[in-house]
Structures are given as structure tokens and as C-alpha cells.
Design an enzyme around this catalytic site. Structure first.
Site, PDB file in Angstrom:
ATOM      1  N   GLY A  98       4.457   7.176  -1.094  1.00 45.80           N
ATOM      2  CA  GLY A  98       5.780   6.720  -1.497  1.00 45.80           C
ATOM      3  C   GLY A  98       6.923   6.973  -0.548  1.00 45.80           C
ATOM      4  N   GLY A  99       6.659   7.534   0.627  1.00 43.48           N
ATOM      5  CA  GLY A  99       7.735   7.816   1.573  1.00 43.48           C
ATOM      6  C   GLY A  99       8.503   6.568   1.986  1.00 43.48           C
ATOM      7  N   LYS A 100       7.779   5.515   2.301  1.00 44.07           N
ATOM      8  CA  LYS A 100       8.440   4.277   2.736  1.00 44.07           C
ATOM      9  C   LYS A 100       9.038   3.529   1.555  1.00 44.07           C
ATOM     10  CE  LYS A 100       5.171   4.067   6.558  1.00 44.07           C
ATOM     11  NZ  LYS A 100       4.334   5.184   6.041  1.00 44.07           N
ATOM     12  N   CYS A 139      -0.535   4.114  10.962  1.00 45.30           N
ATOM     13  CA  CYS A 139      -0.351   5.391  11.662  1.00 45.30           C
ATOM     14  C   CYS A 139      -1.565   5.658  12.546  1.00 45.30           C
ATOM     15  CB  CYS A 139      -0.115   6.539  10.683  1.00 45.30           C
ATOM     16  SG  CYS A 139      -1.439   6.803   9.488  1.00 45.30           S
ATOM     17  N   ASP A 142       1.987  -1.491   4.808  1.00 46.22           N
ATOM     18  CA  ASP A 142       1.698  -0.230   5.503  1.00 46.22           C
ATOM     19  C   ASP A 142       0.205   0.009   5.291  1.00 46.22           C
ATOM     20  OD1 ASP A 142       2.379   2.171   6.937  1.00 46.22           O
ATOM     21  OD2 ASP A 142       2.144   3.245   5.045  1.00 46.22           O
ATOM     22  N   ASP A 156      -5.179  -3.642  -6.033  1.00 46.98           N
ATOM     23  CA  ASP A 156      -5.632  -3.861  -4.664  1.00 46.98           C
ATOM     24  C   ASP A 156      -4.780  -4.981  -4.075  1.00 46.98           C
ATOM     25  OD1 ASP A 156      -6.992  -4.736  -2.339  1.00 46.98           O
ATOM     26  OD2 ASP A 156      -8.906  -4.022  -3.119  1.00 46.98           O
ATOM     27  N   CYS A 207       0.885  -1.179   0.000  1.00 45.54           N
ATOM     28  CA  CYS A 207       0.000   0.000   0.000  1.00 45.54           C
ATOM     29  C   CYS A 207       0.911   1.212   0.000  1.00 45.54           C
ATOM     30  CB  CYS A 207      -0.916  -0.015   1.218  1.00 45.54           C
ATOM     31  SG  CYS A 207      -1.750  -1.606   1.488  1.00 45.54           S
ATOM     32  N   ALA A 208       1.489   1.525  -1.162  1.00 39.13           N
ATOM     33  CA  ALA A 208       2.706   2.321  -1.211  1.00 39.13           C
ATOM     34  C   ALA A 208       2.517   3.833  -1.200  1.00 39.13           C
ATOM     35  CB  ALA A 208       3.521   1.926  -2.447  1.00 39.13           C
ATOM     36  N   ASP A 248      -0.531   0.236  -5.290  1.00 42.90           N
ATOM     37  CA  ASP A 248      -1.555   1.050  -4.649  1.00 42.90           C
ATOM     38  C   ASP A 248      -2.858   0.862  -5.399  1.00 42.90           C
ATOM     39  OD1 ASP A 248      -1.550   3.259  -2.367  1.00 42.90           O
ATOM     40  OD2 ASP A 248      -3.066   3.792  -3.854  1.00 42.90           O
TER      41      ASP A 248
END
Length: 454
Positions: free
Chosen positions: A264-266, A383, A330, A311, A260-261, A284
């Protein structure tokens, strides 16, 4: 472009947030982007919108003692206007009250008619004369914390049940604090010492993060406007979020799945940690969000990421079993760990959303787990703070899959400062906002057994 009235613009934004379900961060961004405000007014505009949304319940409690009549539906816009005025009177000490009252009445005249303007003036003058009610006199703990820190009662009740009264209050209190601006160093191109020196020359004051090996904390200046940012030497990312890449701990030459990108930070952090040696498959469900990842890949000059609009629950239709060395989930979540940055969350999310998210999270874990090689690492992160989306999801997954175990070596991949918060389960950690003044985050690591008996 012609300069516009900052309070009028803030009021317009609040109306869109209240009645059109607009997001506060996007409303603020779009208004500032239009160039109607100078830098000083942009800061005030941001403060008025975010502050009024954050303190909404507290402000309504105060107003309920002075605005006793029920407003007609067509006149309900008065409530957001009064909230904004009261926010300034209570929380912004540098603005004279007479100026607040005058400008608020002027906006009311423009939006409505003389009678409504008189009502607004009367409410604000009455508050000035009589003062505000004492919230600490509310006897019920849930009600008091809800009103004092402006959180829905159901959310306060949940945190008290899961964490206890004292910790729940600290969470609520921290959620009203201004979040830090932090950034991740692109270790492929530079190091923290050199980057800090470069930023200083560009007028940005920063220091090393004590939570992340890859992080810096911006103290003053706009880092996005620096040459260092344009050259791809850093990425804006919260300190807690930076820990996820280190938890995955990718090695050069491996094949990694990021389920679940977006945004794109991770993903980009994983690519940097691998020095672009190996392959990252980033998914994504929203195709338009992949463009956000692509923009960051180009800015950071990362070449080993393949993007797919898919998905994560359908991932086996695209990739064979046991084809990835490591997998990151994530997961989509309620986001209660980032309320400081997105205050709308606490008003828009419900307990039903918690249950729905936990169902989806488990479905994603179930779908992707067969794709992990034996001996491989599966990292799950959110989060949010609700245990039903975090610990309970992991517990349920492990109970269903005896071929997975908690990866207790996670403790070795995280900073020593986190060890006191890991408890007995060294394979997972819940970071609360008050621990390090970072986002609330949950990280769990699991390992797929090599054989049935280990």
C-alpha cells in the site's frame, strides 16, 4: 521475559532460513518481537542473521579451504554455524576472536556432540593460523565477482551481459551495503520542514531526500515509535519507490486503478497527492494483504480508496473498458533491486523466475490496458534490475499495441537528478542501487492515444 543468548538465537534463525525456507526479515522480526533481547543484542542479532545470509557464498568459499570433508546430512547444521562464526571474524572487528570461537564451540556442543564441537574448534583455529585465501586471485570475472560479493554466478553473468562488467560490479558491491531508512511525508497533513522539526523534538535526526520531493532520510532514531508516525504524518518508503506516485501524477477528481497494490505504499501516496479528491481502486490477488493497506489508510486518514481482492489479469470481469483516467501497474517481479533489504532473494530466485515474471507482467499489462481512457496514462514499475522484466516487457507491449506510445513527459515529473540516467527514452528509467543509494527500480510511462492518428 528471560534474556536469551544472542548467538544461539541467530543460529536458530539461520537454520530456519537454510532448511525451512523461512525469510530472514520475518525471522528477525519474530525473534525481536518476543522480547528476549535488549536493544544492543537485538542489533547484534540482526547483524549476524542478515550479514551471514548476505555473505553466504563468500563465507562458503573461505570455509571450503578448511572444511574439506563432506558432512553427513544430519550434521549439515555445522555449515550455517561456521558461516556465522566466520562472518564475525571477518566483518565484525569489535568482537574478540577468542569469544567468537568459544561461543561457537559451546553452541556446537549443545546441538551435537563433543566430536563435532572439536571439528568446529579445529576449523576456526586453523583459519586463525593460516589466514583466508585471496579472492582477487580468481581469474574468471564472473567467478571472482560471484565469490567476492556473494551473488549467484548466473545473476552476475546476467548483469555483466546487460550492463557491462564495471556496472555489474558496482551493483553487487552496493547490494552488500546497509540500506537507508527513508520515509514519505504525508503532504495532506504537513510539509518536510515542519515534520523534520517535529521529529527532532522526538529525538529522531533526519534530513530532506535529494531524490524525492516527498522524502526524508532518517539518520538516527526509531521513527516508527514517534507521535508523528502514529498521527499519520509519514510513511516508511524507499526514495525510489516514492518516485512512482509522482510518475503517475494523479489529479483531483480522477479515477485511478492501482493493480498490484499491497502493501500500500504507492496507493497511499496516490491518495495523498490527490488530497483524497477522486477515487482510487486498489487491487491485490491476496485478500489477506488488503488488510495491510487498510491499516495504512486508517493511520494516514485516507478515505478515497476502494479495496478489491482480484487478480489484475481478471480485471475486465469487474470493471468496464475505458473507466480509468490513470493506471498503475506496480508489477510482481523478482525483486533484485531490493537485495540489500531482502538478501534471501538472490539465493531463492532463479533465471526461470525471471522468465515467469516477465510473462505475468506482460499478461497484466495486456489485461488492464483496455480499461484506460483515451489520452490516459499507464505507469509500469518494478523493484528489479533485469531488462527482461523491464525494458523488454515495455518494448513487447508497445509493439503489440499501436494505440499506446511512450509518455516522454515522464522526465518532467521526475527530479532533475534523474535526467542523466534516462538516456534517449524519456518515457522510462532504470534506477540502479549505486546511483543514489536507494532501491533499484524501473519506471515506465505510456499514454493511450486519443485517436488513430496523432
Amino acid at each position: 521475559m528471560k534474556k536469551k543468548n544472542v548467538r544461539q538465537l541467530a543460529f536458530d534463525a539461520l537454520l530456519k532460513i537454510e532448511y525451512e525456507q523461512a525469510y530472514s526479515n520475518l525471522s528477525i522480526h519474530h525473534t525481536i518481537e518476543r522480547g528476549w533481547l535488549n536493544e544492543k543484542d537485538s542489533r547484534l542479532f540482526t547483524e549476524l542473521v542478515y550479514g551471514t545470509v548476505q555473505r553466504k557464498l563468500t563465507l562458503d568459499y573461505y570455509l571450503s579451504h578448511f572444511l574439506t570433508r563432506k558432512m553427513k546430512k544430519k550434521d549439515e547444521w555445522i555449515i550455517p554455524l561456521l558461516r556465522m562464526a566466520l562472518y564475525q571474524m571477518v566483518y565484525l572487528e569489535k568482537i574478540p576472536e577468542h569469544a567468537i570461537v568459544f561461543e561457537t564451540v559451546q553452541i556446537a556442543k549443545k546441538k551435537g556432540h563433543k566430536g563435532l564441537a572439536s571439528l568446529v574448534n579445529g576449523v576456526l583455529r586453523s583459519i586463525q593460523r593460516k589466514g583466508l585465501p585471496d579472492i582477487d586471485k580468481i581469474e574468471d570475472d564472473i567467478k571472482r565477482l560471484s565469490v567476492k560479493y556473494s551473488h549467484p554466478e548466473w545473476l552476475v553473468s546476467t548483469w555483466i551481459r546487460q550492463y557491462g562488467l564495471e556496472t555489474a560490479e558496482k551493483i553487487c558491491e552496493m547490494n552488500l551495503q546497509r540500506p537507508k531508512v527513508t520515509a514519505r511525508v504525508n503532504i495532506r497533513k504537513t510539509n518536510r520542514t515542519d515534520l523534520l522539526s517535529m521529529l527532532e523534538k522526538e529525538g529522531v535526526a533526519a534530513e530532506e531526500s535529494r531524490l524525492s520531493l516527498d522524502g526524508i532520510v532518517i539518520q538516527e532514531g526509531n521513527v516508527v515509535q514517534t507521535e508523528a508516525y502514529q498521527k499519520g504524518l509519514l510513511t516508511i518508503q524507499d526514495e525510489s519507490s516514492m518516485l512512482v506516485g509522482r510518475a503517475v501524477n494523479p489529479e483531483k477528481g480522477e479515477t485511478i486503478l492501482d493493480c498490484c497494490a499491497a502493501p500500500g505504499g504507492k496507493t497511499t501516496h496516490l491518495a495523498e497527492l490527490m488530497n483524497c479528491e477522486g477515487t482510487i481502486v486498489a487491487l491485490d490477488v491476496h485478500e489477506h494483504k488488503l488488510s495491510l493497506i487498510q491499516q495504512q489508510l486508517e493511520r494516514l486518514q485516507l478515505s478515497n480508496v476502494s479495496l478489491y481482492a482480484l487478480d489484475a489479469r481478471q480485471v475486465r470481469s469487474k470493471f468496464p473498458d475505458e473507466s480509468f483516467d490513470r493506471i498503475l501497474v506496480d508489477a510482481p517481479c523478482t525483486g533484485f533491486g531490493v537485495i540489500r533489504r531482502k538478501p534471501d532473494i538472490k539465493w531463492k530466485k532463479t533465471e526461470q523466475d525471471v522468465m515467469e515474471m516477465s510473462r505475468i507482467q506482460l499478461e497484466i499489462l495486456e489485461a488492464v490496458s483496455p480499461l484506460l481512457k483515451k489520452g490516459g496514462t499507464l505507469v509500469y514499475s518494478t523493484c528489479t534490475l533485469d531488462k527482461r522484466e523491464n525494458e523488454q516487457v515495455i518494448e513487447t507491449f508497445l509493439n503489440r499495441h499501436d494505440d499506446f506510445v511512450r509518455d516522454e513527459s515522464l522526465a518532467e515529473r521526475l527530479p532533475d537528478e534523474l535526467l542523466p540516467y534516462m538516456g534517449d527514452k524519456r518515457g522510462e528509467i532504470q534506477i540502479l542501487p549505486q546511483y543514489f543509494s536507494s532501491d533499484g527500480f524501473f519506471i515506465a510511462a505510456m499514454r493511450k492515444k486519443v485517436g488513430k492518428i496523432e
